[in-house]
Scaffold this motif. Structure first.
Motif, PDB file in Angstrom:
ATOM      1  N   GLU A 205       0.826  -1.212   0.000  1.00  0.00           N
ATOM      2  CA  GLU A 205       0.000   0.000   0.000  1.00  0.00           C
ATOM      3  C   GLU A 205       0.857   1.256   0.000  1.00  0.00           C
ATOM      4  O   GLU A 205       0.517   2.251  -0.652  1.00  0.00           O
ATOM      5  CB  GLU A 205      -0.930   0.006   1.220  1.00  0.00           C
ATOM      6  N   ALA A 206       1.989   1.220   0.733  1.00  0.00           N
ATOM      7  CA  ALA A 206       2.888   2.372   0.753  1.00  0.00           C
ATOM      8  C   ALA A 206       3.458   2.635  -0.639  1.00  0.00           C
ATOM      9  O   ALA A 206       3.537   3.791  -1.085  1.00  0.00           O
ATOM     10  CB  ALA A 206       4.024   2.135   1.750  1.00  0.00           C
ATOM     11  N   PHE A 207       3.818   1.577  -1.352  1.00  0.00           N
ATOM     12  CA  PHE A 207       4.346   1.724  -2.712  1.00  0.00           C
ATOM     13  C   PHE A 207       3.275   2.246  -3.672  1.00  0.00           C
ATOM     14  O   PHE A 207       3.590   2.890  -4.674  1.00  0.00           O
ATOM     15  CB  PHE A 207       4.896   0.397  -3.219  1.00  0.00           C
ATOM     16  N   GLN A 208       2.005   1.976  -3.384  1.00  0.00           N
ATOM     17  CA  GLN A 208       0.927   2.495  -4.219  1.00  0.00           C
ATOM     18  C   GLN A 208       0.719   3.993  -4.000  1.00  0.00           C
ATOM     19  O   GLN A 208       0.435   4.739  -4.946  1.00  0.00           O
ATOM     20  CB  GLN A 208      -0.379   1.758  -3.910  1.00  0.00           C
ATOM     21  N   ILE A 209       0.890   4.439  -2.761  1.00  0.00           N
ATOM     22  CA  ILE A 209       0.599   5.834  -2.414  1.00  0.00           C
ATOM     23  C   ILE A 209       1.775   6.747  -2.715  1.00  0.00           C
ATOM     24  O   ILE A 209       1.594   7.877  -3.203  1.00  0.00           O
ATOM     25  CB  ILE A 209       0.217   5.933  -0.925  1.00  0.00           C
TER      26      ILE A 209
ATOM     27  N   GLU B 286      -9.255   7.537  -8.754  1.00  0.00           N
ATOM     28  CA  GLU B 286      -9.385   7.662 -10.208  1.00  0.00           C
ATOM     29  C   GLU B 286      -8.336   6.854 -10.970  1.00  0.00           C
ATOM     30  O   GLU B 286      -8.457   6.683 -12.177  1.00  0.00           O
ATOM     31  CB  GLU B 286      -9.291   9.137 -10.610  1.00  0.00           C
ATOM     32  N   SER B 287      -7.308   6.386 -10.266  1.00  0.00           N
ATOM     33  CA  SER B 287      -6.271   5.588 -10.929  1.00  0.00           C
ATOM     34  C   SER B 287      -6.780   4.172 -11.191  1.00  0.00           C
ATOM     35  O   SER B 287      -7.733   3.701 -10.557  1.00  0.00           O
ATOM     36  CB  SER B 287      -5.010   5.530 -10.056  1.00  0.00           C
ATOM     37  N   GLU B 288      -6.129   3.511 -12.136  1.00  0.00           N
ATOM     38  CA  GLU B 288      -6.496   2.128 -12.436  1.00  0.00           C
ATOM     39  C   GLU B 288      -6.134   1.238 -11.251  1.00  0.00           C
ATOM     40  O   GLU B 288      -5.022   1.297 -10.734  1.00  0.00           O
ATOM     41  CB  GLU B 288      -5.757   1.647 -13.689  1.00  0.00           C
ATOM     42  N   LYS B 289      -7.107   0.417 -10.828  1.00  0.00           N
ATOM     43  CA  LYS B 289      -6.889  -0.419  -9.653  1.00  0.00           C
ATOM     44  C   LYS B 289      -7.135  -1.887 -10.004  1.00  0.00           C
ATOM     45  O   LYS B 289      -8.047  -2.220 -10.765  1.00  0.00           O
ATOM     46  CB  LYS B 289      -7.822   0.018  -8.510  1.00  0.00           C
ATOM     47  N   THR B 290      -6.314  -2.724  -9.399  1.00  0.00           N
ATOM     48  CA  THR B 290      -6.498  -4.157  -9.569  1.00  0.00           C
ATOM     49  C   THR B 290      -7.641  -4.630  -8.685  1.00  0.00           C
ATOM     50  O   THR B 290      -8.147  -3.885  -7.822  1.00  0.00           O
ATOM     51  CB  THR B 290      -5.218  -4.920  -9.199  1.00  0.00           C
TER      52      THR B 290
ATOM     53  N   ILE C  37      -9.848  -1.467  -0.575  1.00  0.00           N
ATOM     54  CA  ILE C  37     -10.694  -0.298  -0.306  1.00  0.00           C
ATOM     55  C   ILE C  37     -11.980  -0.734   0.376  1.00  0.00           C
ATOM     56  O   ILE C  37     -12.424  -0.126   1.369  1.00  0.00           O
ATOM     57  CB  ILE C  37     -11.000   0.448  -1.626  1.00  0.00           C
ATOM     58  N   PHE C  38     -12.589  -1.780  -0.147  1.00  0.00           N
ATOM     59  CA  PHE C  38     -13.829  -2.305   0.446  1.00  0.00           C
ATOM     60  C   PHE C  38     -13.595  -2.760   1.880  1.00  0.00           C
ATOM     61  O   PHE C  38     -14.404  -2.484   2.778  1.00  0.00           O
ATOM     62  CB  PHE C  38     -14.350  -3.466  -0.408  1.00  0.00           C
ATOM     63  N   GLN C  39     -12.473  -3.436   2.111  1.00  0.00           N
ATOM     64  CA  GLN C  39     -12.156  -3.918   3.461  1.00  0.00           C
ATOM     65  C   GLN C  39     -11.971  -2.755   4.426  1.00  0.00           C
ATOM     66  O   GLN C  39     -12.464  -2.797   5.563  1.00  0.00           O
ATOM     67  CB  GLN C  39     -10.895  -4.775   3.410  1.00  0.00           C
ATOM     68  N   ASN C  40     -11.263  -1.701   3.994  1.00  0.00           N
ATOM     69  CA  ASN C  40     -11.047  -0.541   4.863  1.00  0.00           C
ATOM     70  C   ASN C  40     -12.365   0.125   5.245  1.00  0.00           C
ATOM     71  O   ASN C  40     -12.573   0.509   6.401  1.00  0.00           O
ATOM     72  CB  ASN C  40     -10.137   0.479   4.172  1.00  0.00           C
ATOM     73  N   LEU C  41     -13.257   0.272   4.268  1.00  0.00           N
ATOM     74  CA  LEU C  41     -14.528   0.946   4.543  1.00  0.00           C
ATOM     75  C   LEU C  41     -15.437   0.098   5.423  1.00  0.00           C
ATOM     76  O   LEU C  41     -16.115   0.621   6.318  1.00  0.00           O
ATOM     77  CB  LEU C  41     -15.228   1.286   3.223  1.00  0.00           C
ATOM     78  N   THR C  42     -15.470  -1.208   5.190  1.00  0.00           N
ATOM     79  CA  THR C  42     -16.332  -2.072   6.001  1.00  0.00           C
ATOM     80  C   THR C  42     -15.767  -2.312   7.391  1.00  0.00           C
ATOM     81  O   THR C  42     -16.518  -2.582   8.334  1.00  0.00           O
ATOM     82  CB  THR C  42     -16.550  -3.422   5.292  1.00  0.00           C
ATOM     83  N   THR C  43     -14.444  -2.202   7.529  1.00  0.00           N
ATOM     84  CA  THR C  43     -13.825  -2.385   8.844  1.00  0.00           C
ATOM     85  C   THR C  43     -13.940  -1.113   9.679  1.00  0.00           C
ATOM     86  O   THR C  43     -14.318  -1.163  10.861  1.00  0.00           O
ATOM     87  CB  THR C  43     -12.342  -2.771   8.696  1.00  0.00           C
TER      88      THR C  43
END
Length: 463
Positions: free
Chosen positions: A230-234, A408-412, A419-425
């Motif tokens: 995640e750090a490498f993505q940001i 807005e970036s392309e996501k796998t 993202i779903f896990q972060n929001l539901t957690t």
């Protein structure tokens, strides 16, 4: 007053401390400013990290990892306390002043030992009210000053010293960990080491190892906490997303015109009218090149605010001191000194008072625009972070512009699942979404629609 600080007497630092204390009392006790957007974000981030979450992995923000850890520590000790941020910031300012003046004396930078740099540097820190407050730029610049001090030591040492060359890199790496924009120190260090200080291959490699050592330790921390991906993505997005233009470059030029004029005249005195030793020539070259490299920060910063100008203060102090050492007996020198000490802080205070009256977006004001109960955990999908004044962060998205670039970036598929896990957690109780970004995310991740309902335009509440 100019002659008082010109004397080589360490007790002159007491006068500098009194000057700082008086300005702090006036600016914090009688003419204080409300929280700024960046300051509020730092407090909210520290508060959220104290709950056991991780930067980049659980929270999307561009704050340097070491600064994030420091804000977490501040939150643990003081909570959301603006005075604590101001007090700690001024302690760091005092440390920088004492250290930089000590470096200039120890390495015979000027023809006479003087404590003028200390009082000049103290005045420059009050060019704007936010420059003396705690920020990643102030934390990082503290270590940059330490690194440049070690570079100065290379101008007088007659033999290789592993300790000094290693510390140059370590301090630069720590500064980058606090404020990622300070990565500009790496090319500066390489250029200075080769062109000015005459580094051997061994010394250069040692400095590079020192620079990357703190960064590798940060990466190791994220690796052990399963957050390195995640750090490498940001990290790449931090330097490419849309910036926050709190102030224009014209405003910076107006505020800094007088110190810059003194610095230019000081450079003319030192480089043209006065003789210099070889070591002093090297030191002057280091400062000029540092000022030039620092201009590159304008292309990196994403929060365009006056506290980002902290990187120029050591160099300006060096050059302005040259001006006063050569004009100390003239009326012009004495008048310029008084204007610098008192006129500069007053002018900066007056300017920001006008900005405050004109409702500048740099300051955070409490608004009753949304129906939110105090204490509810919220997530604001907007540049306006004022709802966080009364409520803590409850979701993964803190930096709006960075979040926008990230979503807005392309996501796998794996990234979407994260993202779903972060929001539901984390499940923020209220999501403020005037831009419609969260609504689009609900359409992209339909499983989230069962968790939230739109109670008013742009406001989603957890069912």
């Amino acid at each position: 007053m100019l002659s008082f600080f010109k004397v080589n007497d360490p007790f002159r630092l007491i006068g500098v401390a009194i000057y700082l204390i008086l300005l702090a009392i006036v600016m914090l006790g009688f003419f204080s400013f409300p929280l700024t957007e960046p300051q509020l974000i730092y407090m909210v981030l520290g508060e959220r990290l104290s709950d056991g979450f991780f930067l980049y992995q659980d929270i999307i923000d561009d704050t340097g990892p070491l600064s994030a850890g420091f804000f977490t520590f501040i939150d643990f000790l003081f909570g959301r306390n603006q005075f604590a941020y101001e007090l700690i910031g001024r302690m760091l300012v005092l440390f920088q002043i004492i250290y930089w003046n000590t470096v200039l004396i120890r390495y015979r930078v000027f023809e006479e030992n003087t404590y003028l740099p200390a009082i000049i540097m103290a005045a420059l820190f009050h060019l704007s009210f936010d420059m003396a407050a705690l920020s990643p730029a102030l934390l990082g610049s503290t270590f940059l000053v330490l690194a440049i001090g070690q570079l100065f030591s290379q101008t007088v040492l007659q033999k290789e010293t592993s300790e000094s060359t290693l510390l140059i890199g370590i301090y630069g790496g720590i500064a980058t960990g606090f404020h990622l924009n300070f990565g500009i120190f790496l090319p500066y260090m390489i250029f200075m080491g080769i062109a000015i200080s005459g580094f051997s291959i061994r010394q250069l490699l040692l400095s590079l190892i020192g620079f990357f050592l703190p960064i590798l330790l940060v990466m190791m921390f994220y690796f052990w906490n399963n957050g390195l991906t995640e750090a490498f993505q940001i990290w790449p997005l931090i330097f490419t997303y849309e910036k926050y233009n709190y102030q224009s470059l014209v405003i910076w030029a107006v505020l800094g015109a007088f110190p810059l004029l003194l610095a230019l005249v000081g450079y003319f005195y030192s480089a043209v009218l006065r003789g210099s030793t070889i070591n002093q020539q090297k030191q002057r070259q280091m400062i000029i090149l540092w000022m030039i490299f620092s201009l590159a920060e304008f292309f990196l910063i994403k929060r365009q605010a006056t506290y980002q100008l902290l990187i120029f203060i050591p160099g300006l102090t060096f050059l302005i001191t040259q001006f006063f050492l050569n004009t100390s007996k003239s009326v012009i020198g004495k008048l310029a000194f008084l204007i610098l000490l008192f006129g500069l802080p007053i002018a900066g205070w007056w300017f920001w008072q006008q900005e405050l009256k004109s409702e500048s977006t740099y300051f955070v004001r409490s608004k009753a625009e949304y129906q939110i109960n105090p204490g509810e955990k919220i997530m604001v999908m907007s540049k306006d972070s004022s709802p966080y004044l009364e409520n803590p962060l409850g979701g993964p998205f803190l930096n709006y512009n960075l979040t926008k670039a990230f979503l807005e970036s392309e996501k796998t598929l794996e990234q979407k699942a994260k993202i779903f896990q972060n929001l539901t957690t984390q499940k923020p109780q209220v999501v403020i979404d005037p831009s419609g970004m969260f609504k689009n995310l609900l359409n992209e991740l339909p499983a989230l629609k069962s968790l939230y309902t739109e109670t008013q335009p742009g406001v989603f509440r957890l069912k």
